[in-house]
Design an enzyme around this catalytic site. Structure first.
Site, short mmCIF file in Angstrom:
data_model
loop_
_atom_site.label_atom_id
_atom_site.label_comp_id
_atom_site.label_asym_id
_atom_site.label_seq_id
_atom_site.Cartn_x
_atom_site.Cartn_y
_atom_site.Cartn_z
N LYS A 69 11.48 -3.24 0.69
CA LYS A 69 10.80 -4.56 1.35
C LYS A 69 11.88 -5.72 1.24
O LYS A 69 12.21 -5.88 0.19
CB LYS A 69 9.31 -4.78 0.74
N ARG B 193 -8.94 -0.39 13.74
CA ARG B 193 -9.73 -0.42 15.13
C ARG B 193 -9.41 -1.53 16.05
O ARG B 193 -9.59 -1.14 17.10
CB ARG B 193 -11.21 -0.83 14.38
N GLY C 154 -4.70 -0.83 0.83
CA GLY C 154 -6.14 -0.55 0.30
C GLY C 154 -6.55 0.88 0.24
O GLY C 154 -7.83 1.23 -0.01
N GLY D 66 -0.06 2.40 -1.54
CA GLY D 66 0.65 1.60 -2.65
C GLY D 66 0.47 1.73 -3.92
O GLY D 66 0.60 2.68 -4.66
#
Length: 293
Positions: free
Chosen positions: A80, A164, A213, A234
């Site tokens: 990252k 979504r 999440g 993660g």
């Protein structure tokens, strides 16, 4: 030249499709991830749950750690960089990482500009919450997208919201005529050519993974059924009771996402899942998904 280079980078990201990418903080964790069937690992000094708990400024990981993880596995290694911090990205490219994640999990370095990803040979992955963000990142040269979710929470609700949002906007585009597409491109602040391409093809120009999440095999299968191309996990694996078993289970559930019997089987006896956080309990200034523009 630039176009063909971008096409090559997009092709590299396509090779990860249908797979699971796992955050790891040690070479040993990287080996566990590879043995469990991960298609790539994300090398980090701290997983998002620890970044969230410890606070402070989160920066690029130590190159020494990233190189140690690279030596431990044969699968691609990602790392990252902070949003807008093109020198961190230059360093990551120099040490030979396979993909760079311009990530909202780290503290942003620039509040106006993302990295110009066309200047790099290495493919970039970027987060998005909606179609406008997705196409802005692609215009900057991103070869791969992911939902932002809300990293380090063990709460899948934001990843679901973002997935979504992107796919419902794509469906809306397909019913628009050219005049409406022009107006919509302005509204979502995305280049018209990309908006038109998505409307014509009915899909994003690059792969889109779910992240943020995801804590259980069912979470992974949920996002796959919603239409994403793969999964980032993660804190959900190595903050759980039995990381080895959970890592394998999430890979299985991602592969067999349309088979509830397999998902049920791999979900048995996984030990304690990571402790989750309700999104509405997080102060607004600590929400990572809002970082980036």
């Amino acid at each position: 030249m630039e176009k063909s280079t971008w096409t090559t980078k997009v092709g590299l990201a396509q090779m990860l499709k249908g797979g699971v990418i796992m955050d790891v903080v040690t070479p040993e964790q990287a080996r566990i991830a590879e043995e469990a069937g991960a298609v790539a690992v994300m090398a980090l000094e701290r997983v998002p749950a620890d970044i969230r708990a410890q606070g402070g400024v989160a920066r690029m990981s130590d190159p020494e750690l990233i190189l140690a993880i690279k030596q431990a596995v044969t699968i691609p290694v990602m790392a990252k960089a902070r949003i807008g911090h093109f020198v961190e990205a230059q360093v990551l490219e120099a040490i030979g990482v396979d993909y760079i994640d311009e990530s909202e999990v780290l503290t942003p370095a620039d509040e106006e500009h993302h990295i110009n990803k066309h200047k790099f040979r290495v493919p970039f992955v970027c987060g998005c919450r909606n179609l406008g963000e997705a196409l802005r990142r692609v215009a900057e040269g991103a070869a791969m997208l992911r939902t932002k979710g809300e990293a380090g929470t063990g709460n899948v609700v934001e990843a679901v919201r973002h997935a979504r949002a992107v796919y419902s906007e794509i469906r809306r585009l397909q019913s628009m005529n050219e005049d409406e597409l022009f107006t919509y491109a302005k509204q979502i602040q995305a280049p018209y050519e990309l908006v038109k391409q998505v409307a014509t093809e009915g899909k994003l120009p690059v792969v889109n993974f779910a992240a943020g999440g995801i804590a259980t095999p069912a979470d992974a299968a949920l996002l796959m059924q919603l239409g994403v191309d793969g999964i980032f996990v993660g804190s959900g694996i190595f903050k759980s009771g039995d990381p080895v078993k959970r890592a394998r289970a999430i890979v299985e559930a991602t592969t067999h996402y349309n088979d509830p019997e397999i998902i049920a089987e791999v979900s048995k006896g996984l030990g304690e899942a990571m402790v989750g956080i309700n999104i509405d309990q997080i102060p607004a200034d600590q929400l990572m998904a809002r970082r980036g523009w």
